[in-house]
Enzyme design. Sequence first.
Site, mmCIF file in Angstrom:
data_model
loop_
_atom_site.group_PDB
_atom_site.id
_atom_site.type_symbol
_atom_site.label_atom_id
_atom_site.label_comp_id
_atom_site.label_asym_id
_atom_site.label_seq_id
_atom_site.Cartn_x
_atom_site.Cartn_y
_atom_site.Cartn_z
ATOM 1 N N ILE A 35 11.735 -33.986 -42.091
ATOM 2 C CA ILE A 35 11.515 -33.526 -43.261
ATOM 3 C C ILE A 35 10.974 -34.764 -44.398
ATOM 4 O O ILE A 35 10.052 -34.645 -44.936
ATOM 5 C CB ILE A 35 12.530 -32.705 -43.796
ATOM 6 C CG1 ILE A 35 12.766 -31.443 -43.059
ATOM 7 C CG2 ILE A 35 12.573 -32.387 -45.302
ATOM 8 C CD1 ILE A 35 14.121 -30.645 -43.433
ATOM 9 N N GLY A 111 20.429 -37.143 -43.706
ATOM 10 C CA GLY A 111 21.452 -36.403 -43.342
ATOM 11 C C GLY A 111 21.650 -36.274 -41.643
ATOM 12 O O GLY A 111 20.780 -36.668 -40.965
ATOM 13 N N THR A 113 24.248 -34.396 -38.576
ATOM 14 C CA THR A 113 25.151 -33.301 -37.988
ATOM 15 C C THR A 113 25.947 -33.906 -37.168
ATOM 16 O O THR A 113 25.739 -34.641 -36.112
ATOM 17 C CB THR A 113 24.484 -32.153 -37.576
ATOM 18 O OG1 THR A 113 23.771 -32.535 -36.410
ATOM 19 C CG2 THR A 113 23.824 -31.109 -38.403
ATOM 20 N N TYR A 174 29.352 -30.306 -42.281
ATOM 21 C CA TYR A 174 28.223 -30.549 -42.606
ATOM 22 C C TYR A 174 27.951 -29.453 -43.555
ATOM 23 O O TYR A 174 27.403 -29.792 -44.763
ATOM 24 C CB TYR A 174 27.112 -29.849 -41.491
ATOM 25 C CG TYR A 174 25.621 -29.977 -41.869
ATOM 26 C CD1 TYR A 174 24.822 -31.169 -41.898
ATOM 27 C CD2 TYR A 174 24.961 -28.710 -42.089
ATOM 28 C CE1 TYR A 174 23.573 -31.106 -42.138
ATOM 29 C CE2 TYR A 174 23.613 -28.618 -42.347
ATOM 30 C CZ TYR A 174 22.816 -29.912 -42.419
ATOM 31 O OH TYR A 174 21.540 -29.861 -42.445
ATOM 32 N N GLY A 218 16.061 -24.014 -44.952
ATOM 33 C CA GLY A 218 16.757 -23.222 -43.808
ATOM 34 C C GLY A 218 16.563 -23.824 -42.560
ATOM 35 O O GLY A 218 16.833 -24.862 -42.540
ATOM 36 N N ILE A 220 14.504 -25.581 -39.872
ATOM 37 C CA ILE A 220 13.237 -26.256 -40.061
ATOM 38 C C ILE A 220 12.988 -26.778 -38.608
ATOM 39 O O ILE A 220 13.882 -27.647 -38.218
ATOM 40 C CB ILE A 220 13.066 -27.287 -41.381
ATOM 41 C CG1 ILE A 220 13.599 -26.751 -42.590
ATOM 42 C CG2 ILE A 220 11.590 -27.941 -41.431
ATOM 43 C CD1 ILE A 220 12.709 -25.436 -43.079
#
Length: 279
Positions: A35, A111, A113, A174, A218, A220
């Site tokens: 992203i 980010g 996870t 998360y 959402g 991606i």
Amino acid sequence: MTNANIAQQDESTATRVGDKLKGRVAFVTGGTRGIGAAICRSLASQGATVAAGYAGNTPAAEKFREAFASTYRTDVSIHRGNVGDPHDCRRTVAEVIAMHGRLDILVNNAGITIDKTVLKLADDDWFKVLNVNLSGAFFLSQAALRHMAERGSGRIVNVSSVIGETGNIGQANYAASKSGLFGLTKTLAREAAFLLAKAGKLTEPDNIGLTVNTVTPGFIATEMLEHVPPKVMEKIVAQIPLARLGKPEEVARVVHFLAADASSYITGQVWGVNGGLDM
Ligand SMILES: NC(=O)c1ccc[n+]([C@@H]2O[C@H](COP(=O)([O-])OP(=O)(O)OC[C@H]3O[C@@H](n4cnc5c(N)ncnc54)[C@H](OP(=O)(O)O)[C@@H]3O)[C@@H](O)[C@H]2O)c1
């Protein structure tokens, strides 16, 4: 969309389509893949000078830089640093300002996870995700806000997640980090407006303001989803009203919209890009 065309999706490019961000300098954390890379391309397509942060995958960062340079005939600067470390946050922001002379747009996109159910979550799994996803956004914003407030304008866009709104089994760390960004965004937005008002800049007729917003993607299609088993992915897609994963570019266009001068009356808001998942 399957995992197989995720890489292809990430390589798609957009050429220069406008000049809404001409003269602006943007720093996108996690800007070398997924992203974040799409956000870099999207900001550049509107004329911004772009700096991209990354954690340590130098081959991916170099590949991104080369592809970017050949598409836009201009360099993207890349800045290695761990956003989970306050010193790295301050250093990379200072580096971008030193290199480009200013910072107009900060996109807190990096980010990670570490998914485990609550009963299996180790102390480190909790702290690492909170550090990178939430504390990183705080320390980067703190450094950027100081500079932006002095200059009297700026844009901060945080990349949260629909999971911050809904929660999800196996994602307590998360989800908590991503909903934490909502409170951070609203507080930063209020303090940014307060700082500008105090300096008498809020009412200047041509001032584009200092706004802070969040986008909540959402599901991606990026490498982040590559570890999701196909059967689980099928179940996820079945819950999305628009019946497919989102594309990184579909998140990026909301970020460049929020970054534009003309978006000066939008602050403290949460923008969903999720195919209707949270309806
Ligand atoms: N993909 C989704 O479905 C989805 C959905 C909702 C929200 N989001 C959010 O969107 C953002 C981007 O996700 P993505 O799917 O594009 O991720 P991704 O493909 O895994 O890319 C992650 C990027 O962040 C960088 N990064 C990771 N940890 C970092 C750290 N500690 N310090 C600095 N940079 C770090 C990586 O650098 P290296 O290349 O060096 O590792 C890479 O550039 C994340 O905040 C994620 O939570 C994603």
